[in-house]
Design a protein around this motif. Sequence first.
Motif, PDB file in Angstrom:
ATOM      1  N   UNK B  32      70.163  35.027  10.542  1.00 50.86           N
ATOM      2  CA  UNK B  32      69.910  34.507   9.146  1.00 50.86           C
ATOM      3  C   UNK B  32      68.432  34.330   8.749  1.00 50.86           C
ATOM      4  N   UNK B  90      66.524  32.717  12.095  1.00 44.98           N
ATOM      5  CA  UNK B  90      67.490  32.017  12.778  1.00 44.98           C
ATOM      6  C   UNK B  90      68.464  32.989  13.441  1.00 44.98           C
ATOM      7  N   UNK B  91      68.763  32.905  14.543  1.00 41.69           N
ATOM      8  CA  UNK B  91      70.004  33.468  15.054  1.00 41.69           C
ATOM      9  C   UNK B  91      71.137  32.674  14.912  1.00 41.69           C
ATOM     10  N   UNK B  92      72.439  33.300  15.119  1.00 41.69           N
ATOM     11  CA  UNK B  92      73.464  32.566  14.676  1.00 41.69           C
ATOM     12  C   UNK B  92      74.317  31.904  15.871  1.00 41.69           C
ATOM     13  N   UNK B  93      73.582  31.932  17.117  1.00 35.65           N
ATOM     14  CA  UNK B  93      73.979  31.220  18.133  1.00 35.65           C
ATOM     15  C   UNK B  93      73.997  29.843  18.181  1.00 35.65           C
ATOM     16  N   UNK B  94      74.418  29.150  19.659  1.00 35.48           N
ATOM     17  CA  UNK B  94      74.580  27.944  19.627  1.00 35.48           C
ATOM     18  C   UNK B  94      73.335  27.047  19.438  1.00 35.48           C
ATOM     19  N   UNK B  95      72.155  27.727  20.516  1.00 35.96           N
ATOM     20  CA  UNK B  95      71.049  26.721  20.285  1.00 35.96           C
ATOM     21  C   UNK B  95      69.908  27.541  19.427  1.00 35.96           C
ATOM     22  N   UNK B  96      70.089  27.703  18.382  1.00 33.05           N
ATOM     23  CA  UNK B  96      69.128  28.284  17.637  1.00 33.05           C
ATOM     24  C   UNK B  96      67.983  27.692  17.143  1.00 33.05           C
ATOM     25  N   UNK B  97      66.907  28.419  17.065  1.00 26.67           N
ATOM     26  CA  UNK B  97      65.646  27.728  16.440  1.00 26.67           C
ATOM     27  C   UNK B  97      65.106  28.774  15.315  1.00 26.67           C
ATOM     28  N   UNK B  98      64.381  28.216  14.586  1.00 28.61           N
ATOM     29  CA  UNK B  98      63.713  29.069  13.340  1.00 28.61           C
ATOM     30  C   UNK B  98      62.352  29.632  13.916  1.00 28.61           C
ATOM     31  N   UNK B  99      62.318  30.729  13.882  1.00 34.71           N
ATOM     32  CA  UNK B  99      61.231  31.426  14.178  1.00 34.71           C
ATOM     33  C   UNK B  99      60.398  31.946  13.009  1.00 34.71           C
TER      34      UNK B  99
END
Lengths: 113, 110
Positions: B32, B90-99
């Motif tokens: 995302x 941000x990935x769309x996985x479970x434990x995502x963070x914003x890079x």
Amino acid sequence: GAGVSQSPSNKVTEKGKDVELRCDPISGHTALYWYRQSLGQGLEFLIYFQGNSAPDKSGLPSDRFSAERTGGSVSTLTIQRTQQEDSAVYLCASSANRGRVLHFGNGTRLTVT
Amino acid sequence: AQRVTQPEKLLSVFKGAPVELKCNYSYSGSPELFWYVQYSRQRLQLLLRHISRESIKGFTADLNKGETSFHLKKPFAQEEDSAMYYCALSDTGANSKLTFGKGITLSVRP
């Protein structure tokens, strides 16, 4: 309602001292993030909380840095034995769901002399 | 690993000129993409996200998966657009963070 609140807004400390930075997220937001903003370095991820647990601590630069979150709400970032390179603006953000829209606080400007 | 590249640090344009703020990303999954903005003496805030596919304050951004880009565009810049702009992934996985990328300062001159 109130946004993300951080305190203090400014902190000047002597090299070698410990500091605590506080973040009050938006009520009901389960995810909480700490970032560091330095000139020319952009936004550097430090740590992410989901509830009270921290599934991702990969951005903490050294073992002098630690963070905790209690009651699924307030979070504290602690820097021990501060160094001059720790000087930066420390930003906290919260989100209603994981990794989506982040709401940022005004930050704490830390200056280590 | 996730990576966001904003190749320019500063863009200075005259009022009414078109603006394009570049953003390239590196990620193997399904990302995302976001643009965040920080106006002078204000907190960082969301400008737009690719899944919304909407125009905010005249800005648009299209996700180009082939070129792995998410450039921010506005046809006619206004002085009030002057700010720091950050691209984020941000990935769309479970434990995502914003890079975040390193950001770009947009200066719109009268």
